[in-house]
Design a protein around this motif. Structure first.
Motif, PDB file in Angstrom:
ATOM      1  N   ALA A   1      21.039 -47.004  13.666  1.00 61.59           N
ATOM      2  CA  ALA A   1      21.504 -46.016  12.681  1.00 61.59           C
ATOM      3  C   ALA A   1      20.972 -44.632  13.033  1.00 61.59           C
ATOM      4  O   ALA A   1      19.779 -44.470  13.274  1.00 61.59           O
ATOM      5  CB  ALA A   1      21.039 -46.415  11.291  1.00 61.59           C
ATOM      6  N   PRO A   2      21.840 -43.632  13.086  1.00 62.29           N
ATOM      7  CA  PRO A   2      21.385 -42.275  13.377  1.00 62.29           C
ATOM      8  C   PRO A   2      20.738 -41.647  12.147  1.00 62.29           C
ATOM      9  O   PRO A   2      20.973 -42.093  11.019  1.00 62.29           O
ATOM     10  CB  PRO A   2      22.683 -41.541  13.727  1.00 62.29           C
ATOM     11  N   ALA A   3      19.940 -40.632  12.378  1.00 60.48           N
ATOM     12  CA  ALA A   3      19.414 -39.856  11.254  1.00 60.48           C
ATOM     13  C   ALA A   3      20.568 -39.093  10.625  1.00 60.48           C
ATOM     14  O   ALA A   3      21.461 -38.629  11.324  1.00 60.48           O
ATOM     15  CB  ALA A   3      18.348 -38.890  11.753  1.00 60.48           C
ATOM     16  N   CYS A   4      20.550 -38.980   9.334  1.00 60.58           N
ATOM     17  CA  CYS A   4      21.608 -38.251   8.635  1.00 60.58           C
ATOM     18  C   CYS A   4      20.981 -37.054   7.940  1.00 60.58           C
ATOM     19  O   CYS A   4      20.118 -37.210   7.079  1.00 60.58           O
ATOM     20  CB  CYS A   4      22.305 -39.152   7.629  1.00 60.58           C
ATOM     21  N   LEU A   5      21.401 -35.867   8.344  1.00 58.46           N
ATOM     22  CA  LEU A   5      20.917 -34.630   7.747  1.00 58.46           C
ATOM     23  C   LEU A   5      22.008 -34.063   6.858  1.00 58.46           C
ATOM     24  O   LEU A   5      23.170 -33.995   7.262  1.00 58.46           O
ATOM     25  CB  LEU A   5      20.574 -33.600   8.832  1.00 58.46           C
ATOM     26  N   LEU A   6      21.644 -33.656   5.653  1.00 57.03           N
ATOM     27  CA  LEU A   6      22.591 -33.025   4.737  1.00 57.03           C
ATOM     28  C   LEU A   6      22.147 -31.603   4.478  1.00 57.03           C
ATOM     29  O   LEU A   6      20.958 -31.320   4.376  1.00 57.03           O
ATOM     30  CB  LEU A   6      22.636 -33.768   3.400  1.00 57.03           C
ATOM     31  N   THR A   7      23.109 -30.712   4.353  1.00 59.68           N
ATOM     32  CA  THR A   7      22.809 -29.327   4.032  1.00 59.68           C
ATOM     33  C   THR A   7      23.865 -28.821   3.063  1.00 59.68           C
ATOM     34  O   THR A   7      24.896 -29.455   2.873  1.00 59.68           O
ATOM     35  CB  THR A   7      22.746 -28.462   5.311  1.00 59.68           C
ATOM     36  N   GLY A   8      23.601 -27.721   2.443  1.00 58.00           N
ATOM     37  CA  GLY A   8      24.566 -27.137   1.514  1.00 58.00           C
ATOM     38  C   GLY A   8      24.196 -27.409   0.067  1.00 58.00           C
ATOM     39  O   GLY A   8      23.314 -28.217  -0.232  1.00 58.00           O
ATOM     40  N   GLY A   9      24.895 -26.733  -0.818  1.00 62.55           N
ATOM     41  CA  GLY A   9      24.569 -26.788  -2.229  1.00 62.55           C
ATOM     42  C   GLY A   9      24.704 -28.151  -2.871  1.00 62.55           C
ATOM     43  O   GLY A   9      24.008 -28.465  -3.838  1.00 62.55           O
ATOM     44  N   ASP A  10      25.598 -28.996  -2.370  1.00 59.15           N
ATOM     45  CA  ASP A  10      25.791 -30.318  -2.957  1.00 59.15           C
ATOM     46  C   ASP A  10      25.016 -31.420  -2.236  1.00 59.15           C
ATOM     47  O   ASP A  10      25.167 -32.594  -2.577  1.00 59.15           O
ATOM     48  CB  ASP A  10      27.278 -30.680  -2.977  1.00 59.15           C
ATOM     49  N   ALA A  11      24.181 -31.058  -1.282  1.00 54.53           N
ATOM     50  CA  ALA A  11      23.416 -32.061  -0.544  1.00 54.53           C
ATOM     51  C   ALA A  11      22.576 -32.953  -1.463  1.00 54.53           C
ATOM     52  O   ALA A  11      22.610 -34.181  -1.313  1.00 54.53           O
ATOM     53  CB  ALA A  11      22.545 -31.397   0.517  1.00 54.53           C
ATOM     54  N   PRO A  12      21.833 -32.403  -2.417  1.00 54.34           N
ATOM     55  CA  PRO A  12      21.047 -33.281  -3.290  1.00 54.34           C
ATOM     56  C   PRO A  12      21.915 -34.257  -4.098  1.00 54.34           C
ATOM     57  O   PRO A  12      21.547 -35.419  -4.275  1.00 54.34           O
ATOM     58  CB  PRO A  12      20.301 -32.307  -4.215  1.00 54.34           C
ATOM     59  N   LEU A  13      23.063 -33.796  -4.564  1.00 58.95           N
ATOM     60  CA  LEU A  13      23.962 -34.670  -5.313  1.00 58.95           C
ATOM     61  C   LEU A  13      24.535 -35.749  -4.406  1.00 58.95           C
ATOM     62  O   LEU A  13      24.569 -36.929  -4.769  1.00 58.95           O
ATOM     63  CB  LEU A  13      25.094 -33.847  -5.933  1.00 58.95           C
ATOM     64  N   LEU A  14      24.975 -35.375  -3.218  1.00 57.12           N
ATOM     65  CA  LEU A  14      25.505 -36.364  -2.266  1.00 57.12           C
ATOM     66  C   LEU A  14      24.461 -37.413  -1.911  1.00 57.12           C
ATOM     67  O   LEU A  14      24.778 -38.588  -1.783  1.00 57.12           O
ATOM     68  CB  LEU A  14      25.974 -35.668  -0.988  1.00 57.12           C
ATOM     69  N   ALA A  15      23.228 -36.977  -1.759  1.00 57.85           N
ATOM     70  CA  ALA A  15      22.157 -37.899  -1.388  1.00 57.85           C
ATOM     71  C   ALA A  15      21.995 -39.017  -2.414  1.00 57.85           C
ATOM     72  O   ALA A  15      21.624 -40.138  -2.059  1.00 57.85           O
ATOM     73  CB  ALA A  15      20.843 -37.138  -1.205  1.00 57.85           C
ATOM     74  N   THR A  16      22.324 -38.730  -3.671  1.00 60.83           N
ATOM     75  CA  THR A  16      22.149 -39.745  -4.719  1.00 60.83           C
ATOM     76  C   THR A  16      23.200 -40.846  -4.661  1.00 60.83           C
ATOM     77  O   THR A  16      22.980 -41.923  -5.213  1.00 60.83           O
ATOM     78  CB  THR A  16      22.183 -39.112  -6.137  1.00 60.83           C
ATOM     79  N   VAL A  17      24.331 -40.604  -4.013  1.00 62.10           N
ATOM     80  CA  VAL A  17      25.388 -41.619  -3.983  1.00 62.10           C
ATOM     81  C   VAL A  17      25.570 -42.268  -2.620  1.00 62.10           C
ATOM     82  O   VAL A  17      26.347 -43.214  -2.498  1.00 62.10           O
ATOM     83  CB  VAL A  17      26.748 -41.048  -4.482  1.00 62.10           C
ATOM     84  N   LEU A  18      24.874 -41.783  -1.613  1.00 68.62           N
ATOM     85  CA  LEU A  18      24.975 -42.398  -0.290  1.00 68.62           C
ATOM     86  C   LEU A  18      24.144 -43.681  -0.254  1.00 68.62           C
ATOM     87  O   LEU A  18      23.112 -43.778  -0.915  1.00 68.62           O
ATOM     88  CB  LEU A  18      24.506 -41.430   0.795  1.00 68.62           C
ATOM     89  N   GLY A  19      24.591 -44.630   0.537  1.00 66.54           N
ATOM     90  CA  GLY A  19      23.927 -45.932   0.599  1.00 66.54           C
ATOM     91  C   GLY A  19      22.818 -46.018   1.624  1.00 66.54           C
ATOM     92  O   GLY A  19      22.468 -47.125   2.032  1.00 66.54           O
ATOM     93  N   PHE A  20      22.267 -44.908   2.041  1.00 65.15           N
ATOM     94  CA  PHE A  20      21.183 -44.917   3.021  1.00 65.15           C
ATOM     95  C   PHE A  20      20.348 -43.653   2.854  1.00 65.15           C
ATOM     96  O   PHE A  20      20.740 -42.727   2.157  1.00 65.15           O
ATOM     97  CB  PHE A  20      21.726 -45.009   4.455  1.00 65.15           C
ATOM     98  N   GLU A  21      19.209 -43.644   3.512  1.00 65.57           N
ATOM     99  CA  GLU A  21      18.304 -42.505   3.414  1.00 65.57           C
ATOM    100  C   GLU A  21      18.829 -41.312   4.206  1.00 65.57           C
ATOM    101  O   GLU A  21      19.356 -41.475   5.309  1.00 65.57           O
ATOM    102  CB  GLU A  21      16.924 -42.906   3.950  1.00 65.57           C
ATOM    103  N   VAL A  22      18.706 -40.151   3.623  1.00 66.61           N
ATOM    104  CA  VAL A  22      19.118 -38.914   4.283  1.00 66.61           C
ATOM    105  C   VAL A  22      17.968 -37.920   4.215  1.00 66.61           C
ATOM    106  O   VAL A  22      17.053 -38.067   3.416  1.00 66.61           O
ATOM    107  CB  VAL A  22      20.374 -38.296   3.627  1.00 66.61           C
ATOM    108  N   ARG A  23      18.056 -36.918   5.052  1.00 66.74           N
ATOM    109  CA  ARG A  23      17.100 -35.810   5.006  1.00 66.74           C
ATOM    110  C   ARG A  23      17.880 -34.563   4.616  1.00 66.74           C
ATOM    111  O   ARG A  23      18.860 -34.211   5.273  1.00 66.74           O
ATOM    112  CB  ARG A  23      16.438 -35.628   6.369  1.00 66.74           C
ATOM    113  N   ILE A  24      17.432 -33.906   3.562  1.00 62.04           N
ATOM    114  CA  ILE A  24      18.084 -32.681   3.115  1.00 62.04           C
ATOM    115  C   ILE A  24      17.409 -31.504   3.803  1.00 62.04           C
ATOM    116  O   ILE A  24      16.192 -31.351   3.734  1.00 62.04           O
ATOM    117  CB  ILE A  24      18.018 -32.544   1.587  1.00 62.04           C
ATOM    118  N   VAL A  25      18.222 -30.700   4.502  1.00 63.95           N
ATOM    119  CA  VAL A  25      17.715 -29.539   5.236  1.00 63.95           C
ATOM    120  C   VAL A  25      18.474 -28.321   4.712  1.00 63.95           C
ATOM    121  O   VAL A  25      19.581 -28.032   5.163  1.00 63.95           O
ATOM    122  CB  VAL A  25      17.929 -29.699   6.760  1.00 63.95           C
TER     123      VAL A  25
END
Length: 93
Positions: A54-78
C-alpha cells in the motif's frame, strides 16, 4: 446541471455529512464526498496491486480533514503540499 435544475439546492457549499443526508442539499454533498473518497480508495488499491504494497496517501486542500474521516485507510494530511512541492522545482532563469 444538477445545481442549475434543482431549485432547492442553495448555490453556496453545504457541509457534507457522513451518511445519506436529510435533505436534497445534504444528500448531494454526501454523494460528492463519497464519490471522491471512492475514487481515492480505488486509485490507492490499484497502486497497491501494482506495487505489491500500500502506498502512502497524502491529502491536501480544504476538505482533506473531512475526506480523511471517510477513507478506509490511514492518510497523512499535508496542508501546504503544493507549496512544499515548489522546493523540488529547479529554478529557471
Amino acid at each position: 446541471t444538477l445545481y442549475g435544475n434543482t431549485g432547492r439546492i442553495p448555490p453556496e457549499p453545504v457541509p457534507a455529512v457522513d451518511g445519506l443526508g436529510r435533505d436534497t442539499a445534504a444528500c448531494v454533498a454526501a454523494g460528492v464526498l463519497h464519490a471522491v473518497a471512492g475514487g481515492i480508495e480505488r486509485s490507492v488499491a490499484s497502486a497497491a496491486a501494482a506495487l505489491g504494497t500500500a502506498p502512502a496517501c497524502l491529502l491536501t486542500g480544504g476538505d482533506a480533514p473531512l475526506l480523511a474521516t471517510v477513507l478506509g485507510f490511514e492518510v497523512r494530511i499535508v496542508p501546504d503540499l503544493v507549496l512544499d512541492g515548489g522546493v523540488f522545482r529547479e529554478p529557471r532563469l
